[in-house]
Design an enzyme around this catalytic site. Structure first.
Site, PDB file in Angstrom:
ATOM      1  N   HIS A  78     131.668 100.810  12.007  1.00 34.10           N
ATOM      2  CA  HIS A  78     132.749 100.923  13.052  1.00 34.10           C
ATOM      3  C   HIS A  78     131.106 100.131  14.438  1.00 34.10           C
ATOM      4  CE1 HIS A  78     135.168 102.271  16.627  1.00 34.10           C
ATOM      5  NE2 HIS A  78     133.384 102.553  17.261  1.00 34.10           N
ATOM      6  N   SER A 132     129.343 104.630  12.760  1.00 34.72           N
ATOM      7  CA  SER A 132     128.963 103.787  14.256  1.00 34.72           C
ATOM      8  C   SER A 132     127.504 103.392  14.687  1.00 34.72           C
ATOM      9  CB  SER A 132     129.515 104.087  15.278  1.00 34.72           C
ATOM     10  OG  SER A 132     129.442 103.353  16.630  1.00 34.72           O
ATOM     11  N   HIS A 170     135.348  97.549  17.703  1.00 40.15           N
ATOM     12  CA  HIS A 170     135.611  98.523  18.601  1.00 40.15           C
ATOM     13  C   HIS A 170     135.317  97.817  20.577  1.00 40.15           C
ATOM     14  CE1 HIS A 170     135.236 102.471  21.482  1.00 40.15           C
ATOM     15  NE2 HIS A 170     136.558 101.888  21.868  1.00 40.15           N
ATOM     16  N   MET A 203     134.979  97.140  23.985  1.00 39.28           N
ATOM     17  CA  MET A 203     134.472  98.168  25.380  1.00 39.28           C
ATOM     18  C   MET A 203     133.938  96.733  26.367  1.00 39.28           C
ATOM     19  SD  MET A 203     132.964 101.467  23.379  1.00 39.28           S
ATOM     20  CE  MET A 203     132.367 101.042  22.652  1.00 39.28           C
ATOM     21  N   MET A 251     129.950  96.850  23.549  1.00 43.98           N
ATOM     22  CA  MET A 251     129.805  96.346  24.827  1.00 43.98           C
ATOM     23  C   MET A 251     129.593  95.991  25.966  1.00 43.98           C
ATOM     24  SD  MET A 251     128.163 100.849  24.834  1.00 43.98           S
ATOM     25  CE  MET A 251     129.542 102.047  23.548  1.00 43.98           C
ATOM     26  N   ASP A 264     137.238 109.209  18.175  1.00 45.31           N
ATOM     27  CA  ASP A 264     136.159 108.861  18.504  1.00 45.31           C
ATOM     28  C   ASP A 264     134.885 109.320  19.589  1.00 45.31           C
ATOM     29  OD1 ASP A 264     134.845 105.144  19.362  1.00 45.31           O
ATOM     30  OD2 ASP A 264     133.624 106.252  18.751  1.00 45.31           O
ATOM     31  N   MET A 299     139.512 108.195  22.478  1.00 46.18           N
ATOM     32  CA  MET A 299     137.871 107.672  22.947  1.00 46.18           C
ATOM     33  C   MET A 299     137.758 110.048  22.766  1.00 46.18           C
ATOM     34  SD  MET A 299     136.356 105.395  22.742  1.00 46.18           S
ATOM     35  CE  MET A 299     134.736 106.792  23.797  1.00 46.18           C
ATOM     36  N   ASP A 322     130.599  99.350  17.521  1.00 42.25           N
ATOM     37  CA  ASP A 322     130.617  99.368  19.187  1.00 42.25           C
ATOM     38  C   ASP A 322     130.126  97.746  20.281  1.00 42.25           C
ATOM     39  OD1 ASP A 322     130.439 102.729  18.769  1.00 42.25           O
ATOM     40  OD2 ASP A 322     132.237 102.178  19.754  1.00 42.25           O
TER      41      ASP A 322
HETATM   42  C1  DX5 Z   1     130.988 105.284  22.625  1.00 40.56           C
HETATM   43  C2  DX5 Z   1     131.745 104.779  21.642  1.00 40.56           C
HETATM   44  C3  DX5 Z   1     131.651 105.614  19.744  1.00 40.56           C
HETATM   45  C4  DX5 Z   1     129.896 106.220  19.459  1.00 40.56           C
HETATM   46  C5  DX5 Z   1     130.318 107.651  18.715  1.00 40.56           C
HETATM   47  O1  DX5 Z   1     131.527 104.278  23.199  1.00 40.56           O
HETATM   48  O2  DX5 Z   1     132.395 103.830  21.373  1.00 40.56           O
HETATM   49  O3  DX5 Z   1     131.936 104.596  18.958  1.00 40.56           O
HETATM   50  O4  DX5 Z   1     129.534 105.111  19.237  1.00 40.56           O
HETATM   51  O5  DX5 Z   1     128.697 107.967  18.652  1.00 40.56           O
HETATM   52  P1  DX5 Z   1     129.470 109.340  18.528  1.00 40.56           P
HETATM   53  O6  DX5 Z   1     129.827 109.918  17.431  1.00 40.56           O
HETATM   54  O7  DX5 Z   1     127.341 109.665  18.316  1.00 40.56           O
HETATM   55  O8  DX5 Z   1     129.372 110.605  19.415  1.00 40.56           O
HETATM   56 ZN    ZN Z   2     133.104 103.293  18.989  1.00 40.00          ZN
END
Ligand code: DX5
Ligand code: ZN
Length: 223
Positions: free
Chosen positions: A40, A15, A73, A75, A44, A182, A144, A42
Site C-alpha cells: 500500500h 502500508s 492511495h 491523498m 500525500m 485503512d 478510511m 500512501d
Molecule cells: C493514512 C493512510 C493509511 C495509514 C495506515 O492516511 O492512508 O494507509 O498508513 O497506517 P496505520 O495502519 O498505522 O493506521
Molecule cells: Zn492509505
C-alpha cells in the site's frame, strides 16, 4: 499477485508509510517475505492531507524489487495529475478521494482507460451516499477508519458501519468492487473489520512494528 474473489480470505496490504523511508527496498522485501499480497502506497501532497510522502518515481524504482501488487492511495488535491505516472510506474490499483475531485466519474474512468483497477476512498466524515453514483464503476472502495495523513492512529469504530453498508449495496446491485479498510488495523481491530465484510486490510504501523511480520499477517487474516 492480483486480487482474490470475494470470501476467499482477506488480502493484506502493508502500508510503507510506516516503513523506514531510507530503506524502502528492505520494506518491500519484508512485505514479500511476510505473505502479504499487496504493497500500500500512501501518496500525500501536504495539501489534501497535512503530510508529504512520495511520487511515481518511488513506485517505479521499487517496482522491480517487489512481487506485491502496488495499491496506490492518492491523498492528494489533484489526483488527475498523478494517475498516468503511477500507472506507468506499475501500479495495480489506483485509488483517489472523490472529496478532492468534483469530476470523480471522469477521474475513475481515466484510471480504467489506462488499464488499471480504479478505487475510490472516503474519509471518516464522508457518507457512503456521497459515492453511490460511482459504485457501479469502482473496482475498490477504500474506507478510511482514521483521518488521513498519518499512521499509528486509533481506528474509528463507527466507520466500519460503512463497510457493512457497502457490502449490502454490492450484493443487492451485483456490483464488483472490493472493500478495503485503512487505518488503525492491528491484532485487536482486524476481526471487527473482517466481520464487517472487508476484502482487504491495510496495515502500516502494526506491520512495521511487528517482530514477526508473517505471524502478524496470519493474525490479520484470521488464521
Ligand atoms: C493514512 C493512510 C493509511 C495509514 C495506515 O492516511 O492512508 O494507509 O498508513 O497506517 P496505520 O495502519 O498505522 O493506521
Ligand atoms: Zn492509505
Amino acid at each position: 499477485m492480483g486480487e482474490r474473489s470475494f470470501g476467499a480470505g482477506v488480502i493484506i496490504a502493508p502500508s510503507i508509510l510506516s516503513a523506514d523511508f531510507a530503506s524502502l527496498e528492505t520494506a518491500a522485501g519484508e512485505i514479500d517475505a511476510s505473505g502479504a499480497e499487496w504493497l500500500h502506497f500512501d501518496v500525500m501532497d501536504g495539501c489534501f492531507v497535512p503530510n508529504l510522502t512520495f511520487g511515481p518515481k518511488t513506485a517505479a524504482d521499487l517496482r522491480p524489487r517487489s512481487r506485491a501488487l502496488f495499491d496506490v492511495h492518492l491523498m492528494v488535491a489533484r489526483p488527475d495529475v498523478l494517475i498516468r505516472g503511477f500507472a506507468e510506474a506499475g501500479a495495480g490499483f489506483i485509488t483517489f478521494h472523490p472529496e478532492a475531485e468534483v469530476h470523480s466519474h471522469r477521474t475513475l474512468m481515466s484510471i480504467k482507460e489506462l488499464g488499471k483497477k480504479a478505487g475510490i476512498s472516503i474519509v471518516p466524515s464522508t457518507p457512503v451516499g456521497a459515492i453511490e453514483e460511482l459504485l457501479p464503476f469502482a473496482d475498490l472502495v477504500l474506507v478510511m477508519t482514521v483521518n488521513p495523513g498519518f499512521g499509528g492512529q486509533k481506528l474509528i469504530p463507527r466507520c466500519l458501519e460503512k463497510v457493512k453498508t457497502l457490502v449490502q449495496i454490492r450484493e443487492k446491485q451485483r456490483y464488483g468492487f472490493l472493500v478495503s479498510v485503512d487505518g488503525g488495523i492491528n491484532e485487536e481491530t482486524a476481526a471487527g473489520a473482517r466481520e464487517a465484510g472487508a476484502d482487504v486490510l491495510v496495515a502500516g504501523s502494526a506491520f512495521f512494528n511487528a517482530a514477526d511480520k508473517a505471524a502478524l499477517v496470519r493474525t490479520l487474516r484470521g488464521n
